[in-house]
Design a protein around this motif. Structure first.
Motif, PDB file in Angstrom:
ATOM      1  N   PRO A 121     -15.712  11.420 -23.091  1.00 29.46           N
ATOM      2  CA  PRO A 121     -16.023  10.033 -22.751  1.00 29.46           C
ATOM      3  C   PRO A 121     -17.115   9.475 -23.665  1.00 29.46           C
ATOM      4  O   PRO A 121     -18.048  10.179 -24.045  1.00 29.46           O
ATOM      5  CB  PRO A 121     -16.517  10.133 -21.295  1.00 29.46           C
ATOM      6  N   ARG A 122     -16.962   8.190 -24.010  1.00 32.10           N
ATOM      7  CA  ARG A 122     -17.942   7.520 -24.864  1.00 32.10           C
ATOM      8  C   ARG A 122     -18.360   6.213 -24.217  1.00 32.10           C
ATOM      9  O   ARG A 122     -17.564   5.571 -23.524  1.00 32.10           O
ATOM     10  CB  ARG A 122     -17.352   7.237 -26.245  1.00 32.10           C
ATOM     11  N   PRO A 123     -19.602   5.776 -24.453  1.00 30.22           N
ATOM     12  CA  PRO A 123     -20.041   4.488 -23.916  1.00 30.22           C
ATOM     13  C   PRO A 123     -19.628   3.338 -24.825  1.00 30.22           C
ATOM     14  O   PRO A 123     -19.536   3.491 -26.045  1.00 30.22           O
ATOM     15  CB  PRO A 123     -21.563   4.634 -23.873  1.00 30.22           C
ATOM     16  N   ALA A 124     -19.380   2.192 -24.219  1.00 31.89           N
ATOM     17  CA  ALA A 124     -19.061   0.971 -24.965  1.00 31.89           C
ATOM     18  C   ALA A 124     -19.944  -0.153 -24.436  1.00 31.89           C
ATOM     19  O   ALA A 124     -20.053  -0.351 -23.216  1.00 31.89           O
ATOM     20  CB  ALA A 124     -17.590   0.604 -24.807  1.00 31.89           C
ATOM     21  N   ALA A 125     -20.577  -0.882 -25.342  1.00 33.53           N
ATOM     22  CA  ALA A 125     -21.385  -2.042 -24.970  1.00 33.53           C
ATOM     23  C   ALA A 125     -20.530  -3.288 -25.122  1.00 33.53           C
ATOM     24  O   ALA A 125     -19.981  -3.546 -26.196  1.00 33.53           O
ATOM     25  CB  ALA A 125     -22.621  -2.134 -25.850  1.00 33.53           C
ATOM     26  N   VAL A 126     -20.408  -4.051 -24.049  1.00 36.42           N
ATOM     27  CA  VAL A 126     -19.560  -5.251 -24.070  1.00 36.42           C
ATOM     28  C   VAL A 126     -20.303  -6.407 -23.410  1.00 36.42           C
ATOM     29  O   VAL A 126     -21.194  -6.215 -22.572  1.00 36.42           O
ATOM     30  CB  VAL A 126     -18.226  -5.016 -23.337  1.00 36.42           C
ATOM     31  N   LEU A 127     -19.912  -7.625 -23.819  1.00 40.65           N
ATOM     32  CA  LEU A 127     -20.382  -8.839 -23.164  1.00 40.65           C
ATOM     33  C   LEU A 127     -19.299  -9.333 -22.222  1.00 40.65           C
ATOM     34  O   LEU A 127     -18.121  -9.370 -22.592  1.00 40.65           O
ATOM     35  CB  LEU A 127     -20.702  -9.921 -24.202  1.00 40.65           C
ATOM     36  N   LEU A 128     -19.687  -9.710 -21.002  1.00 34.83           N
ATOM     37  CA  LEU A 128     -18.756 -10.230 -20.005  1.00 34.83           C
ATOM     38  C   LEU A 128     -19.195 -11.641 -19.634  1.00 34.83           C
ATOM     39  O   LEU A 128     -20.360 -11.875 -19.295  1.00 34.83           O
ATOM     40  CB  LEU A 128     -18.755  -9.344 -18.756  1.00 34.83           C
ATOM     41  N   ARG A 129     -18.269 -12.574 -19.696  1.00 29.07           N
ATOM     42  CA  ARG A 129     -18.605 -13.948 -19.317  1.00 29.07           C
ATOM     43  C   ARG A 129     -18.998 -13.991 -17.840  1.00 29.07           C
ATOM     44  O   ARG A 129     -18.344 -13.367 -16.995  1.00 29.07           O
ATOM     45  CB  ARG A 129     -17.417 -14.875 -19.570  1.00 29.07           C
ATOM     46  N   ALA A 130     -20.060 -14.687 -17.526  1.00 27.76           N
ATOM     47  CA  ALA A 130     -20.549 -14.775 -16.152  1.00 27.76           C
ATOM     48  C   ALA A 130     -19.465 -15.327 -15.239  1.00 27.76           C
ATOM     49  O   ALA A 130     -18.822 -16.333 -15.556  1.00 27.76           O
ATOM     50  CB  ALA A 130     -21.797 -15.661 -16.096  1.00 27.76           C
ATOM     51  N   GLY A 131     -19.228 -14.617 -14.130  1.00 25.55           N
ATOM     52  CA  GLY A 131     -18.228 -15.045 -13.169  1.00 25.55           C
ATOM     53  C   GLY A 131     -16.809 -14.687 -13.526  1.00 25.55           C
ATOM     54  O   GLY A 131     -15.872 -15.079 -12.826  1.00 25.55           O
ATOM     55  N   ALA A 132     -16.604 -13.946 -14.607  1.00 28.73           N
ATOM     56  CA  ALA A 132     -15.253 -13.588 -15.044  1.00 28.73           C
ATOM     57  C   ALA A 132     -15.184 -12.101 -15.350  1.00 28.73           C
ATOM     58  O   ALA A 132     -16.162 -11.371 -15.173  1.00 28.73           O
ATOM     59  CB  ALA A 132     -14.871 -14.401 -16.281  1.00 28.73           C
ATOM     60  N   ALA A 133     -14.010 -11.657 -15.789  1.00 27.59           N
ATOM     61  CA  ALA A 133     -13.787 -10.259 -16.174  1.00 27.59           C
ATOM     62  C   ALA A 133     -14.175  -9.306 -15.052  1.00 27.59           C
ATOM     63  O   ALA A 133     -14.952  -8.365 -15.248  1.00 27.59           O
ATOM     64  CB  ALA A 133     -14.547  -9.937 -17.458  1.00 27.59           C
ATOM     65  N   THR A 161     -17.322   3.056 -19.925  1.00 28.82           N
ATOM     66  CA  THR A 161     -17.022   4.397 -20.434  1.00 28.82           C
ATOM     67  C   THR A 161     -15.532   4.494 -20.724  1.00 28.82           C
ATOM     68  O   THR A 161     -14.716   4.088 -19.909  1.00 28.82           O
ATOM     69  CB  THR A 161     -17.418   5.476 -19.397  1.00 28.82           C
ATOM     70  N   PHE A 162     -15.188   5.020 -21.903  1.00 29.56           N
ATOM     71  CA  PHE A 162     -13.784   5.149 -22.284  1.00 29.56           C
ATOM     72  C   PHE A 162     -13.609   6.423 -23.091  1.00 29.56           C
ATOM     73  O   PHE A 162     -14.569   7.023 -23.574  1.00 29.56           O
ATOM     74  CB  PHE A 162     -13.334   3.927 -23.094  1.00 29.56           C
ATOM     75  N   PRO A 185     -17.921   0.558 -33.165  1.00 30.02           N
ATOM     76  CA  PRO A 185     -17.135  -0.215 -34.128  1.00 30.02           C
ATOM     77  C   PRO A 185     -15.636   0.009 -34.024  1.00 30.02           C
ATOM     78  O   PRO A 185     -14.856  -0.940 -34.209  1.00 30.02           O
ATOM     79  CB  PRO A 185     -17.677   0.257 -35.487  1.00 30.02           C
ATOM     80  N   ASP A 186     -15.188   1.238 -33.744  1.00 26.61           N
ATOM     81  CA  ASP A 186     -13.740   1.483 -33.716  1.00 26.61           C
ATOM     82  C   ASP A 186     -13.079   0.788 -32.534  1.00 26.61           C
ATOM     83  O   ASP A 186     -11.953   0.294 -32.642  1.00 26.61           O
ATOM     84  CB  ASP A 186     -13.426   2.980 -33.714  1.00 26.61           C
ATOM     85  N   LEU A 187     -13.773   0.704 -31.378  1.00 27.44           N
ATOM     86  CA  LEU A 187     -13.222  -0.018 -30.236  1.00 27.44           C
ATOM     87  C   LEU A 187     -13.210  -1.517 -30.511  1.00 27.44           C
ATOM     88  O   LEU A 187     -12.232  -2.203 -30.203  1.00 27.44           O
ATOM     89  CB  LEU A 187     -14.042   0.282 -28.979  1.00 27.44           C
ATOM     90  N   ARG A 188     -14.288  -2.027 -31.095  1.00 26.33           N
ATOM     91  CA  ARG A 188     -14.337  -3.456 -31.441  1.00 26.33           C
ATOM     92  C   ARG A 188     -13.199  -3.805 -32.392  1.00 26.33           C
ATOM     93  O   ARG A 188     -12.500  -4.812 -32.200  1.00 26.33           O
ATOM     94  CB  ARG A 188     -15.689  -3.775 -32.073  1.00 26.33           C
ATOM     95  N   GLU A 189     -12.990  -2.983 -33.419  1.00 23.81           N
ATOM     96  CA  GLU A 189     -11.932  -3.241 -34.393  1.00 23.81           C
ATOM     97  C   GLU A 189     -10.561  -3.157 -33.739  1.00 23.81           C
ATOM     98  O   GLU A 189      -9.659  -3.947 -34.053  1.00 23.81           O
ATOM     99  CB  GLU A 189     -12.032  -2.239 -35.544  1.00 23.81           C
ATOM    100  N   ALA A 190     -10.377  -2.197 -32.820  1.00 24.06           N
ATOM    101  CA  ALA A 190      -9.081  -2.053 -32.142  1.00 24.06           C
ATOM    102  C   ALA A 190      -8.769  -3.289 -31.303  1.00 24.06           C
ATOM    103  O   ALA A 190      -7.618  -3.744 -31.251  1.00 24.06           O
ATOM    104  CB  ALA A 190      -9.086  -0.798 -31.268  1.00 24.06           C
TER     105      ALA A 190
END
Length: 227
Positions: A121-133, A161-162, A185-190
């Motif tokens: 498992p690896r961590p991923a940093a993501v932005l989530l729109r407030a009130g969504a996702a 985590t993915f 970077p590889d998840l962002r690119e995918a």
């Protein structure tokens, strides 16, 4: 079961292998013909590709993903490569009949014992729109207000985590502009490549179907071996 069978009625039925990996036909033929191959390969966590030269021994399916097992001429040892990480075409790298599978080799066991099929498992940093996702929010390790984000609204930053970028990317892409991948970077690119492919087909991302993590789904297993 005691049921009478009609053998002639089965004539014309052919087995099919279900795979969407473009590299599969060329690798299957290489295994069948005992022919070395060369291809560009993108390893885990990498955005660039490296040229690899392989004597293929067999093609194996695990959890819905296909892998080729063989002798890596560049490393001088047996290796396992996931077909979905092969970029571009697979080309012949030697004459047919020049690959010999060592006696006693079990390509399925090699693939199942290899580190790539069951990535850590690896961590991923993501932005989530407030009130969504809401789906990613349920799976997030933590969610906090983002210090910086796109100017088109309020955003939270979350850690997910993915295991498999190629399987996780389509799930995140379903949320369109409500999710932005920051790292790795590889998840962002995918995700970017998946969204580009959707746009190229002229269709918008599908509506999310809930928080289930697609990479946890399993598929049929199979093996294609050469001797």
């Amino acid at each position: 079961a005691g049921v009478e069978t009609d053998a002639p009625a089965a004539v014309g039925i052919e087995p099919r292998v279900n795979t969407q990996d473009p590299a599969f036909p060329a690798l299957w033929e290489a295994v069948r013909d005992g022919r070395p191959v060369a291809f560009d390969y993108r390893g885990i966590g990498r955005t660039s590709v490296a040229r690899r030269h392989l004597e293929p021994w067999g093609v194996v399916s695990r959890r819905g993903r296909w892998y080729v097992v063989g002798f890596d001429r560049d490393r001088g040892e047996q290796r396992v490569f996931r077909l979905s990480r092969i970029a571009g075409e697979v080309s012949a790298d030697g004459p047919a009949g020049s690959v010999t599978v060592p006696d006693g080799v079990d390509v399925r066991r090699i693939a199942f014992d290899w580190g790539d099929p069951v990535s850590e498992p690896r961590p991923a940093a993501v932005l989530l729109r407030a009130g969504a996702a809401q789906g990613p929010r349920r799976w997030a390790r933590d969610v906090r207000p983002a210090q910086d984000g796109p100017a088109d609204g309020e955003w939270d930053e979350a850690t997910l985590t993915f295991r498999d970028a190629d399987r996780f990317a389509p799930y995140l892409a379903r949320f369109a502009d409500d999710v932005v991948v920051l790292d790795p970077p590889d998840l962002r690119e995918a995700v970017i490549q998946h969204l580009k492919s959707v746009l190229a087909c002229g269709h918008g991302p599908a509506e999310p179907e809930g928080p289930a993590e697609p990479e946890r789904l399993t598929g049929p297993e199979g093996t294609v071996e050469g001797r």
